[in-house]
Design an enzyme around this catalytic site. Structure first.
Site, PDB file in Angstrom:
ATOM      1  CG  ASP A 119      -0.291   0.122   2.500  1.00 34.69           C
ATOM      2  OD1 ASP A 119      -0.677  -0.218   3.451  1.00 34.69           O
ATOM      3  OD2 ASP A 119       1.012   0.276   2.334  1.00 34.69           O
ATOM      4  CG  ASP A 311       0.802   3.521  12.790  1.00 40.58           C
ATOM      5  OD1 ASP A 311       0.302   2.778  13.312  1.00 40.58           O
ATOM      6  OD2 ASP A 311       1.669   3.153  11.693  1.00 40.58           O
TER       7      ASP A 311
HETATM    8  C1  EPZ Z   1       0.425  -3.070  11.976  1.00 40.08           C
HETATM    9  O1  EPZ Z   1       0.598  -3.289  10.589  1.00 40.08           O
HETATM   10  C2  EPZ Z   1      -0.503  -1.532  11.902  1.00 40.08           C
HETATM   11  N1  EPZ Z   1      -1.574  -2.147  11.301  1.00 40.08           N
HETATM   12  C3  EPZ Z   1       0.252  -0.471  11.211  1.00 40.08           C
HETATM   13  O2  EPZ Z   1      -0.496   0.833  11.273  1.00 40.08           O
HETATM   14  C4  EPZ Z   1       1.696  -0.236  12.041  1.00 40.08           C
HETATM   15  O3  EPZ Z   1       2.167   0.751  11.331  1.00 40.08           O
HETATM   16  C5  EPZ Z   1       2.572  -1.578  11.992  1.00 40.08           C
HETATM   17  O4  EPZ Z   1       1.893  -2.473  12.635  1.00 40.08           O
HETATM   18  C6  EPZ Z   1       3.523  -1.256  12.793  1.00 40.08           C
HETATM   19  O5  EPZ Z   1       3.369  -0.761  14.021  1.00 40.08           O
HETATM   20  C7  EPZ Z   1      -2.942  -2.603  11.826  1.00 40.08           C
HETATM   21  O6  EPZ Z   1      -2.393  -3.039  13.018  1.00 40.08           O
HETATM   22  C8  EPZ Z   1      -3.702  -3.110  11.164  1.00 40.08           C
HETATM   23  P1  EPZ Z   1       4.150  -5.366  10.617  1.00 40.08           P
HETATM   24  P2  EPZ Z   1       1.532  -4.745  10.104  1.00 40.08           P
HETATM   25  O7  EPZ Z   1       3.997  -6.801  10.405  1.00 40.08           O
HETATM   26  O8  EPZ Z   1       1.116  -5.741  11.096  1.00 40.08           O
HETATM   27  C9  EPZ Z   1       7.438  -6.038   7.418  1.00 40.08           C
HETATM   28  C10 EPZ Z   1      -1.839   2.372  10.699  1.00 40.08           C
HETATM   29  O9  EPZ Z   1      -1.477   3.531  10.149  1.00 40.08           O
HETATM   30  N2  EPZ Z   1       6.981  -7.606   7.432  1.00 40.08           N
HETATM   31  O10 EPZ Z   1       4.705  -5.102  12.268  1.00 40.08           O
HETATM   32  O11 EPZ Z   1       1.306  -4.792   8.803  1.00 40.08           O
HETATM   33  C11 EPZ Z   1       6.593  -5.149   6.775  1.00 40.08           C
HETATM   34  O12 EPZ Z   1       6.642  -5.269   5.508  1.00 40.08           O
HETATM   35  C12 EPZ Z   1      -1.310   1.105  10.032  1.00 40.08           C
HETATM   36  O13 EPZ Z   1      -2.847   2.163  11.585  1.00 40.08           O
HETATM   37  C13 EPZ Z   1       7.690  -8.579   6.696  1.00 40.08           C
HETATM   38  O14 EPZ Z   1       8.393  -8.301   5.983  1.00 40.08           O
HETATM   39  O15 EPZ Z   1       2.979  -4.411  10.665  1.00 40.08           O
HETATM   40  C14 EPZ Z   1       6.893  -3.952   7.329  1.00 40.08           C
HETATM   41  O16 EPZ Z   1       8.272  -3.518   6.686  1.00 40.08           O
HETATM   42  C15 EPZ Z   1      -0.291   1.616   8.935  1.00 40.08           C
HETATM   43  N3  EPZ Z   1       7.059  -9.893   6.619  1.00 40.08           N
HETATM   44  C16 EPZ Z   1       7.291  -4.348   8.914  1.00 40.08           C
HETATM   45  O17 EPZ Z   1       7.748  -5.945   8.836  1.00 40.08           O
HETATM   46  C17 EPZ Z   1       5.964 -10.289   7.330  1.00 40.08           C
HETATM   47  O18 EPZ Z   1       5.525 -11.388   7.114  1.00 40.08           O
HETATM   48  C18 EPZ Z   1       6.448  -4.072  10.062  1.00 40.08           C
HETATM   49  O19 EPZ Z   1       5.128  -4.977   9.752  1.00 40.08           O
HETATM   50  C19 EPZ Z   1       5.091  -9.164   8.041  1.00 40.08           C
HETATM   51  C20 EPZ Z   1       6.072  -7.986   8.266  1.00 40.08           C
END
Ligand code: EPZ
Length: 429
Positions: A119, A311
């Site tokens: 996204d 965030d």
């Molecule tokens: C959650 O997203 C939140 N969304 C995000 O908030 C928040 O920015 C993020 O956590 C970090 O705090 C929701 O809870 C709905 P991650 P999430 O898995 O779970 C990489 C908002 O504005 N990664 O901790 O998707 C990923 O690409 C949103 O409310 C992998 O590579 O976050 C990213 O760079 C935006 N492989 C990093 O880890 C995976 O399998 C953090 O992602 C999983 C993640």
């Protein structure tokens, strides 16, 4: 019809504003309900678009969902048999719907969840979700745009170490492990308050979990869970938004229902920069003392909890844009989360992107212009920037902001802002 906000500059935000349940917990708690047959109720739910989309996704799995946004109530009736497919159309609209993956494979032995794709803020991998479920004995593969996880003989406990404390992967593995046979130990997990909220709900359903909120979670699987009633943890990102809104507009806001402990790093940075920050009986207050002309800019490096939340990064950029002095903002979680910078530059901000760093140089005032929201947080940060810009600012893409902030303009007006929602006549499909 697309809408935009017309924001008139010059307001100091003063007063009190409530925060309700956290979007980033509420959506997952709705998925948790799938784990137990019967009626589960969630209270303190936010009145936001994302909850509507998640409710629709659950209905398509054969679940009855009653959502009363005014009352902040969601009632979820889960039948004995539920579906196992989360449609692309809904997953595309709501990335968080990936959180039905763990509950569905644990409850039914089969889950088909459309791969959400990236996204506005980055590529958003799912490899940690997949490898975690595979460790629990599921077979996971991608077919026709769907992540398919199957475990016809159920899941079994395992030792899992995450390469990165991903919030989403921690949640999916936790929600699957509670019904797996035996013990699961998950190392290097996310420690966000939303993880603790999900664990608390699971425990009230009969799950056996230890260590939520630390870097290591231990789960002893059980055969069955029971429905429950759960109050959603307050939204620390919404609370942090209001803290930065007060500091950026040199205002004075009491965030009612906000939990200061959940915002240790950002609130400390604001206090060290000249803002008055105090806990109150109902939440916390952030104010810029009258003697302080402009609080100081500060360096930010986003990190998993308890570090500075990614965030809130767009709000730190907006704050630094008009704060005194220069600073560096570093984004360590999402590789494409600096779209706010080019929009702030349209308002006259002086900042330069260099890889995952932004050098900011505070200016006395911004000047109003049309700008575009690219996601929830960036959109809300641009509205706050409009409040400290001469003239008026048009913030389009309001649908992004509606996804995370209940009636944002109403809350801002209650604090003294001059902001209106209007049709976006200049938007060409
Ligand atoms: C959650 O997203 C939140 N969304 C995000 O908030 C928040 O920015 C993020 O956590 C970090 O705090 C929701 O809870 C709905 P991650 P999430 O898995 O779970 C990489 C908002 O504005 N990664 O901790 O998707 C990923 O690409 C949103 O409310 C992998 O590579 O976050 C990213 O760079 C935006 N492989 C990093 O880890 C995976 O399998 C953090 O992602 C999983 C993640």
């Amino acid at each position: 019809m697309r809408e935009r906000f017309r924001v008139v500059g010059g307001a100091r935000l003063v007063g009190e504003v409530p925060v309700v349940g956290a979007k980033n917990s509420a959506l997952k708690l709705m998925a948790v309900a799938l784990l137990a047959r019967g009626r589960t109720t969630l209270t303190n739910m936010p009145a936001i678009v994302d909850v509507r989309i998640m409710a629709e996704l659950l209905r398509r799995l054969g679940v009855i969902v009653d959502y009363d946004p005014e009352a902040g109530l969601v009632a979820i009736d889960v039948p004995e048999t539920i579906g196992h497919r989360a449609d692309y159309e809904l997953v595309r609209a709501l990335r968080a719907s990936i959180s039905v993956l763990g509950p569905l494979v644990a409850r039914t032995g089969h889950a088909d969840v459309a791969v959400p794709g990236g996204d506005a803020i980055g590529s958003r991998g799912l490899d940690l979700h997949a490898s975690g479920l595979e460790a629990l004995g599921a077979h996971v593969h991608v077919a026709h745009g769907y992540l398919v996880a199957t475990a016809p003989r159920g899941l079994r406990g395992a030792e899992i170490r995450l390469d990165f404390p991903s919030v989403g992967a921690t949640e999916n593995i936790l929600m699957a492990a509670v019904l797996a046979r035996g013990r699961t130990v998950i190392e290097n997990v996310a420690r966000e308050p939303e993880i603790m909220d999900i664990a608390a709900m699971l425990e009230s359903m009969g799950a056996r979990i230890d260590g939520a909120g630390t870097g290591r979670i231990v789960v002893d699987g059980v055969d069955e869970l029971r429905p429950t009633e759960h109050r959603v943890v307050p939204d620390r990102i919404a609370a942090g938004t209001w803290a930065f809104a007060a500091a950026t507009t040199c205002g004075d806001i009491e965030v009612v229902g906000g939990v200061a402990e959940h915002l240790g790093v950002p609130l400390r940075a604001l206090a060290d920069s000249g803002c008055h920050v105090e806990a109150t009986p109902r939440g916390f207050r952030v104010a810029v003392p009258s003697g302080v002309d402009r609080p100081a800019a500060f360096d930010v490096a986003t990190l998993p909890y308890p570090g500075f939340p990614t965030d809130l990064q767009p709000f730190a950029l907006t704050y630094n844009a008009v704060a005194r002095g220069s600073a560096m903002v570093t984004e360590n979680l999402f590789e494409a989360r600096f779209r706010t910078v080019q929009e702030l530059a349209r308002l006259g901000a002086d900042m330069q992107v260099d890889g995952h760093h932004v050098m900011t140089h505070g200016v006395r005032a911004l000047s109003g212009a049309p700008v575009e929201s690219s996601d929830i947080r960036s959109g809300a940060a641009l509205v706050i920037a409009g409040l400290v810009a001469d003239g008026y600012t048009l913030v389009s893409g309001v649908h992004h902001i509606d996804r995370g902030y209940p009636r944002f303009e109403v809350a801002l007006r209650s604090l003294g802002a001059d902001i209106t929602r209007e049709p976006d006549e200049d938007w060409y499909e």
